[in-house]
Design a protein around this motif. Structure first.
Motif, PDB file in Angstrom:
ATOM      1  N   ALA A 160     -17.465  16.367  -4.550  1.00 37.51           N
ATOM      2  CA  ALA A 160     -16.967  17.592  -5.200  1.00 37.51           C
ATOM      3  C   ALA A 160     -15.479  17.510  -5.541  1.00 37.51           C
ATOM      4  O   ALA A 160     -15.023  18.170  -6.465  1.00 37.51           O
ATOM      5  CB  ALA A 160     -17.226  18.799  -4.303  1.00 37.51           C
ATOM      6  N   PHE A 161     -14.725  16.696  -4.817  1.00 30.81           N
ATOM      7  CA  PHE A 161     -13.281  16.661  -4.998  1.00 30.81           C
ATOM      8  C   PHE A 161     -12.773  15.418  -5.718  1.00 30.81           C
ATOM      9  O   PHE A 161     -11.622  15.393  -6.161  1.00 30.81           O
ATOM     10  CB  PHE A 161     -12.582  16.750  -3.634  1.00 30.81           C
ATOM     11  N   VAL A 162     -13.578  14.386  -5.829  1.00 36.43           N
ATOM     12  CA  VAL A 162     -13.053  13.104  -6.303  1.00 36.43           C
ATOM     13  C   VAL A 162     -12.499  13.158  -7.722  1.00 36.43           C
ATOM     14  O   VAL A 162     -11.462  12.555  -8.008  1.00 36.43           O
ATOM     15  CB  VAL A 162     -14.086  11.962  -6.139  1.00 36.43           C
ATOM     16  N   ASP A 163     -13.139  13.867  -8.635  1.00 32.86           N
ATOM     17  CA  ASP A 163     -12.667  13.870 -10.024  1.00 32.86           C
ATOM     18  C   ASP A 163     -11.237  14.394 -10.141  1.00 32.86           C
ATOM     19  O   ASP A 163     -10.397  13.785 -10.807  1.00 32.86           O
ATOM     20  CB  ASP A 163     -13.593  14.702 -10.914  1.00 32.86           C
ATOM     21  N   LYS A 164     -10.957  15.508  -9.502  1.00 32.12           N
ATOM     22  CA  LYS A 164      -9.613  16.083  -9.561  1.00 32.12           C
ATOM     23  C   LYS A 164      -8.640  15.286  -8.689  1.00 32.12           C
ATOM     24  O   LYS A 164      -7.525  14.975  -9.115  1.00 32.12           O
ATOM     25  CB  LYS A 164      -9.641  17.541  -9.111  1.00 32.12           C
ATOM     26  N   ASP A 165      -9.064  14.968  -7.479  1.00 36.87           N
ATOM     27  CA  ASP A 165      -8.163  14.304  -6.538  1.00 36.87           C
ATOM     28  C   ASP A 165      -7.754  12.909  -6.988  1.00 36.87           C
ATOM     29  O   ASP A 165      -6.607  12.506  -6.776  1.00 36.87           O
ATOM     30  CB  ASP A 165      -8.788  14.238  -5.148  1.00 36.87           C
ATOM     31  N   VAL A 166      -8.650  12.178  -7.625  1.00 31.57           N
ATOM     32  CA  VAL A 166      -8.299  10.819  -8.039  1.00 31.57           C
ATOM     33  C   VAL A 166      -7.165  10.855  -9.060  1.00 31.57           C
ATOM     34  O   VAL A 166      -6.274   9.990  -9.047  1.00 31.57           O
ATOM     35  CB  VAL A 166      -9.531  10.041  -8.552  1.00 31.57           C
ATOM     36  N   GLU A 167      -7.142  11.855  -9.906  1.00 31.82           N
ATOM     37  CA  GLU A 167      -6.060  11.976 -10.880  1.00 31.82           C
ATOM     38  C   GLU A 167      -4.741  12.347 -10.199  1.00 31.82           C
ATOM     39  O   GLU A 167      -3.680  11.810 -10.536  1.00 31.82           O
ATOM     40  CB  GLU A 167      -6.421  13.003 -11.956  1.00 31.82           C
ATOM     41  N   LEU A 197       0.830  -1.201   0.000  1.00 35.39           N
ATOM     42  CA  LEU A 197       0.000   0.000   0.000  1.00 35.39           C
ATOM     43  C   LEU A 197       0.865   1.253   0.000  1.00 35.39           C
ATOM     44  O   LEU A 197       1.861   1.335   0.705  1.00 35.39           O
ATOM     45  CB  LEU A 197      -0.903   0.034   1.224  1.00 35.39           C
ATOM     46  N   LYS A 198       0.444   2.211  -0.809  1.00 32.87           N
ATOM     47  CA  LYS A 198       1.022   3.551  -0.807  1.00 32.87           C
ATOM     48  C   LYS A 198      -0.154   4.494  -0.596  1.00 32.87           C
ATOM     49  O   LYS A 198      -0.857   4.827  -1.539  1.00 32.87           O
ATOM     50  CB  LYS A 198       1.735   3.818  -2.126  1.00 32.87           C
ATOM     51  N   GLY A 199      -0.388   4.844   0.656  1.00 32.82           N
ATOM     52  CA  GLY A 199      -1.624   5.545   0.961  1.00 32.82           C
ATOM     53  C   GLY A 199      -1.456   6.906   1.590  1.00 32.82           C
ATOM     54  O   GLY A 199      -0.385   7.292   2.038  1.00 32.82           O
ATOM     55  N   VAL A 200      -2.565   7.618   1.598  1.00 30.90           N
ATOM     56  CA  VAL A 200      -2.669   8.929   2.243  1.00 30.90           C
ATOM     57  C   VAL A 200      -4.016   9.009   2.957  1.00 30.90           C
ATOM     58  O   VAL A 200      -4.939   8.259   2.656  1.00 30.90           O
ATOM     59  CB  VAL A 200      -2.578  10.098   1.220  1.00 30.90           C
ATOM     60  N   ALA A 201      -4.087   9.935   3.907  1.00 36.42           N
ATOM     61  CA  ALA A 201      -5.374  10.260   4.516  1.00 36.42           C
ATOM     62  C   ALA A 201      -6.054  11.266   3.598  1.00 36.42           C
ATOM     63  O   ALA A 201      -5.449  12.260   3.194  1.00 36.42           O
ATOM     64  CB  ALA A 201      -5.167  10.847   5.906  1.00 36.42           C
ATOM     65  N   TRP A 202      -7.301  10.986   3.238  1.00 35.10           N
ATOM     66  CA  TRP A 202      -8.034  11.849   2.300  1.00 35.10           C
ATOM     67  C   TRP A 202      -9.244  12.420   3.008  1.00 35.10           C
ATOM     68  O   TRP A 202     -10.139  11.678   3.440  1.00 35.10           O
ATOM     69  CB  TRP A 202      -8.450  11.043   1.069  1.00 35.10           C
ATOM     70  N   ASN A 203      -9.267  13.726   3.143  1.00 37.90           N
ATOM     71  CA  ASN A 203     -10.333  14.424   3.856  1.00 37.90           C
ATOM     72  C   ASN A 203     -10.668  15.698   3.087  1.00 37.90           C
ATOM     73  O   ASN A 203     -10.287  16.790   3.484  1.00 37.90           O
ATOM     74  CB  ASN A 203      -9.859  14.750   5.280  1.00 37.90           C
ATOM     75  N   PRO A 204     -11.365  15.572   1.960  1.00 35.49           N
ATOM     76  CA  PRO A 204     -11.577  16.736   1.094  1.00 35.49           C
ATOM     77  C   PRO A 204     -12.551  17.758   1.685  1.00 35.49           C
ATOM     78  O   PRO A 204     -13.755  17.528   1.767  1.00 35.49           O
ATOM     79  CB  PRO A 204     -12.135  16.113  -0.185  1.00 35.49           C
ATOM     80  N   VAL A 205     -11.986  18.879   2.089  1.00 37.13           N
ATOM     81  CA  VAL A 205     -12.766  19.986   2.648  1.00 37.13           C
ATOM     82  C   VAL A 205     -12.369  21.240   1.876  1.00 37.13           C
ATOM     83  O   VAL A 205     -11.182  21.516   1.704  1.00 37.13           O
ATOM     84  CB  VAL A 205     -12.458  20.169   4.150  1.00 37.13           C
ATOM     85  N   ARG A 206     -13.360  21.983   1.405  1.00 41.30           N
ATOM     86  CA  ARG A 206     -13.076  23.200   0.638  1.00 41.30           C
ATOM     87  C   ARG A 206     -12.341  24.227   1.501  1.00 41.30           C
ATOM     88  O   ARG A 206     -12.412  24.198   2.726  1.00 41.30           O
ATOM     89  CB  ARG A 206     -14.358  23.795   0.082  1.00 41.30           C
TER      90      ARG A 206
END
Length: 96
Positions: A24-31, A2-11
């Protein structure tokens, strides 16, 4: 492995947990995540949105989904959160 991060998308200017917005963030963040070689995210709040999970899984990013992150919550609250997405291939495990 695993190569992971904590993901907590807050504007910008928002607060956790009130303004967590996976959709709201998944499209940009997944890339960005995929470009960085990330293959797992751990959340601070549960992802129960199948569309968000689908987008993460389209880049083969596993999800370590938080389902019990506040001791004042009833333990029975975990059941619905787990059942909502337990069959999705992106779900690697849950954190409590």
């Amino acid at each position: 492995h695993l190569k992971g991060v904590a993901w907590n998308p807050v504007r910008w200017g928002g607060r956790h947990p009130d303004h967590v917005d996976f959709r709201a963030f998944v499209d940009k963040d997944v890339e960005l995540l995929a470009a960085a070689g990330v293959n797992a995210v751990r959340t601070y709040e549960p992802i129960i949105d199948i569309g968000v999970l689908d987008k993460l899984w389209s880049r083969r990013i596993w999800v370590i989904n938080s389902v019990y992150n506040y001791g004042g919550m009833s333990p029975s609250a975990v059941i619905d959160k787990v059942n909502a997405v337990k069959r999705h291939p992106a779900i690697l495990m849950w954190t409590i």
